[in-house]
Design a protein around this motif. Sequence first.
Motif, PDB file in Angstrom:
ATOM      1  N   GLN A 146       0.882  -1.285   0.180  1.00 53.18           N
ATOM      2  CA  GLN A 146      -0.067  -0.048  -0.106  1.00 53.18           C
ATOM      3  C   GLN A 146       0.733   1.244  -0.042  1.00 53.18           C
ATOM      4  OE1 GLN A 146      -2.614   0.230   3.374  1.00 53.18           O
ATOM      5  NE2 GLN A 146      -3.511   2.384   2.776  1.00 53.18           N
ATOM      6  N   ASN A 147       1.935   1.368   0.959  1.00 56.02           N
ATOM      7  CA  ASN A 147       2.453   2.558   1.184  1.00 56.02           C
ATOM      8  C   ASN A 147       3.695   2.679   0.141  1.00 56.02           C
ATOM      9  OD1 ASN A 147       0.921   3.586   3.360  1.00 56.02           O
ATOM     10  ND2 ASN A 147       1.813   1.736   4.478  1.00 56.02           N
TER      11      ASN A 147
ATOM     12  N   ALA B 247       2.054   0.866  -4.164  1.00 51.03           N
ATOM     13  CA  ALA B 247       0.960   1.620  -4.686  1.00 51.03           C
ATOM     14  C   ALA B 247       1.159   2.792  -4.995  1.00 51.03           C
ATOM     15  CB  ALA B 247      -0.357   1.154  -3.848  1.00 51.03           C
TER      16      ALA B 247
ATOM     17  N   PRO C  36      -6.974  -2.137   1.209  1.00 48.11           N
ATOM     18  CA  PRO C  36      -6.425  -0.813   1.352  1.00 48.11           C
ATOM     19  C   PRO C  36      -5.353  -0.572   0.227  1.00 48.11           C
ATOM     20  CG  PRO C  36      -6.447  -2.126   3.544  1.00 48.11           C
ATOM     21  CD  PRO C  36      -6.980  -3.047   2.390  1.00 48.11           C
ATOM     22  N   PHE C  37      -4.628  -1.693  -0.109  1.00 44.70           N
ATOM     23  CA  PHE C  37      -3.829  -1.564  -1.423  1.00 44.70           C
ATOM     24  C   PHE C  37      -4.696  -1.065  -2.662  1.00 44.70           C
ATOM     25  CE2 PHE C  37      -1.866  -4.038  -4.961  1.00 44.70           C
ATOM     26  CZ  PHE C  37      -0.898  -3.392  -5.246  1.00 44.70           C
ATOM     27  N   TRP C  38      -5.607  -1.670  -3.020  1.00 46.93           N
ATOM     28  CA  TRP C  38      -6.020  -1.400  -4.092  1.00 46.93           C
ATOM     29  C   TRP C  38      -7.055  -0.123  -4.192  1.00 46.93           C
ATOM     30  CZ3 TRP C  38      -4.498  -3.574  -8.281  1.00 46.93           C
ATOM     31  CH2 TRP C  38      -3.915  -4.972  -7.971  1.00 46.93           C
TER      32      TRP C  38
ATOM     33  N   THR D 275      -5.619   2.474  -2.787  1.00 53.92           N
ATOM     34  CA  THR D 275      -4.519   3.510  -2.908  1.00 53.92           C
ATOM     35  C   THR D 275      -4.164   3.495  -4.495  1.00 53.92           C
ATOM     36  OG1 THR D 275      -3.665   2.995  -0.542  1.00 53.92           O
ATOM     37  CG2 THR D 275      -2.184   4.004  -2.175  1.00 53.92           C
TER      38      THR D 275
END
Length: 399
Positions: free
Chosen positions: A248-249, A252, A282-284, A286
């Motif tokens: 995610q951080n 992404a 949360p990943f998608w 972002t």
Amino acid sequence: MYFSVVIPVYNRSKELIRALRSLARQTIKNFEVIVVDDGSVEKIAEEIRKVVSEAGELNIQLLRHDKNINGAAARNTGISKAQGEFILFLDSDDTWQESKLAKIQEAIKAYKGDKNNVVFHHPYQNFRAGKLEAAFPVVAKKEDESVAYYSFVINQIGGLQSSTLCVSASLCKRVGFDPSLKGHQDWDFCLRLEAAHAQFFFLEEALSVRYLGDNHSVAASLNWQFSLEFLRKRQRHFSKTAKVGYLQNIIARKAIYNDQSRELLLNFIALRMGILGAAMWPFWRTVIKERTRARLRYRQFIYSLSPGIKNLILWGKNNYSQKFILHASATFNVLCIIDRNAEADEKFFGVDVLAIHRVEEHTWKMCDAVVLMTDNHSGSMKKDLAQVRPEMSPFVYQY
């Protein structure tokens, strides 16, 4: 107690002067400095030799690689020659606060554990656009937190940076840096220090400064595919939660996709790593946000251009230039990409990548505008361009 300070440098001399001055101002003097020139071009190598020779107030030596490898290899060369009980690293474009070594020395003396198996680290501050930003990170790593969880869940974007580390010489020489990596070298070093059972001790005061406006950073030029491959190779150091945080951080924010096949490929790899179901949301989320931002950025840039601009030179080889080339091929003609670390005969998505002094005169004459592909380095880029082509300054745009 005696310290060794290792400084890798490549094609930088002015920044090295600033770094060495910060060492000369240290309030304690029980340290040696090892500068490792990682194969700079001859003109700058000579400037580096002069800078080192003029730093007479320091106990300093200069080592040189015959060819450019990378910062990890340069640090390993310095580590191999270090005589100190503890080894610290200072990137050539960073500086230290004058009290840093004294504060580190106090922390070592006060530490009750095994001093040969500990990593001391502290916050740093970014100097960007003429301003010193807030210290980062702000919290210590808990004893039961992994380096990956601390870096990519708690801090989100890392926090363990080479210029903030102090490692016992025995541990440092046992673990070393991985020269096969072109980036994420400090993250990898800390992950492997943890695997060697090192403890991490956090000093709360910010004791180093990173100057983001002077040069292109290696990390910024890395694409999401490299960052994903790094995770794949080092996933044994990551819990499932840390993997999601990294995706995610880190990934992404880089991964602004063009087509569904890339998304499916990334999703497939992520699933193979055991990241399943709702944990991926949360990943998608972002990714969707970054895709929207990228499209908006491109539209805003198009509207900012003066009429009649067709032939462009891009400054900076990174995710921005990648997306621009792919989006804009029907509208603009990209003549070349300027990048400080350009290699011979290098191409990036079919476009020649050149150091600024290798851009030919006929290319400059064809160019309608130079586009700076950056958020952080526009000031220094404009200054460099003004020295080479002062007549281009009215035709500089920031993407």
